[in-house]
Enzyme design. Structure first.
Site, short mmCIF file in Angstrom:
data_model
loop_
_atom_site.label_atom_id
_atom_site.label_comp_id
_atom_site.label_asym_id
_atom_site.label_seq_id
_atom_site.Cartn_x
_atom_site.Cartn_y
_atom_site.Cartn_z
N ARG A 182 4.81 2.10 0.83
CA ARG A 182 5.24 0.68 1.20
C ARG A 182 4.08 -0.18 0.61
NH1 ARG A 182 5.27 -0.72 7.52
NH2 ARG A 182 3.56 0.05 7.38
N THR A 197 3.47 -6.86 0.24
CA THR A 197 4.78 -7.33 0.28
C THR A 197 5.72 -6.39 1.63
OG1 THR A 197 5.85 -5.73 -1.07
CG2 THR A 197 4.96 -7.91 -1.95
N ASP A 239 -0.44 5.87 11.89
CA ASP A 239 -0.02 6.00 10.55
C ASP A 239 0.26 7.82 10.89
OD1 ASP A 239 0.07 7.26 7.65
OD2 ASP A 239 -0.33 5.24 7.32
N ASP A 292 -1.13 9.91 7.79
CA ASP A 292 -2.70 10.13 7.91
C ASP A 292 -2.67 11.10 9.09
OD1 ASP A 292 -3.21 8.43 5.97
OD2 ASP A 292 -3.86 6.81 7.17
#
Length: 215
Positions: free
Chosen positions: A110, A114, A206, A209
């Site tokens: 991603r 944006t 995340d 992560d």
């Protein structure tokens, strides 16, 4: 397991074991090793529910006592497609249940500015058009990556596609349904919303992560 009234294509898995493991997964104090184990376990439990509609065929086996009629999967061919990189954490749990499944990979990230998906890798089974597809990713946030993966697989000839995500945001669900309204989404929980950074709230941070111990 129940259908979400707001999203008919969404199946929320509310089994007590799933909800218990999800609570530990969310905890900021859960380390990478336990996090990986929980993701694998949740993926296995989700696959158990997501394959409930598989068709059976009669067969005959001989037990130590007598011959009997039993049931086997009716020629079902499955492909498991993790969205890299976090989707990798769910693969082994599903293969525990469906060891004959083939595994493809779709690499999407991603763009932080944006929030749109960018493809960087794709490797799929050659007979992708003959298989039922399980796209897997722990998080369905904006839905851009999942919708892009579905469209990419459609372009390659994929037919039946199910999406398995541990946590979903309403925004992500709406994006997937808008792009491909015949995809069924299986999730353990539909969370509140996305924050300004595109993270699911309350979510679990995340997933990539936390799976791999990176920042």
């Amino acid at each position: 397991m129940h259908r979400n009234a707001d999203y008919p294509n969404v199946v929320v898995m509310n089994h007590p074991l799933i909800q218990h493991k999800l609570s530990i997964l969310r905890d900021v104090g859960t380390g990478a090793k336990e996090f990986r184990e929980l993701v694998k376990e949740l993926a296995m439990l989700m696959a158990y529910e997501a394959t409930r509609g598989f068709q059976l065929a009669e067969t005959t086996v001989t037990t130590p006592i007598t011959e009997t009629t039993t049931y086997v999967l009716a020629g079902k061919k499955v492909a498991v497609i993790p969205i890299l990189r976090a989707g990798l954490g769910m693969v082994d749990g599903i293969l525990e249940l469906i060891p004959a499944a083939k595994v493809g990979h779709v690499g999407l990230y991603r763009d932080p500015e944006t929030l749109q998906p960018v493809e960087y890798y794709c490797k799929l089974p050659e007979d992708i058009g003959e298989r039922d597809i399980l796209i897997i990713d722990p998080m369905l946030a904006t839905g851009g990556s999942a919708a892009a993966a579905v469209q990419f697989l459609r372009d390659k000839g994929a037919r039946t596609i199910n999406l398995l995500v541990i946590i979903a945001a309403p925004e992500g669900i709406e994006q997937v349904i808008k792009s491909c309204d015949d995809v069924r989404i299986y999730t353990c929980c539909v969370d509140s919303h996305l924050n300004e950074h595109g993270y699911i709230v309350p979510g679990l941070g995340d997933a990539g992560d936390r799976l791999f111990g990176t920042k």
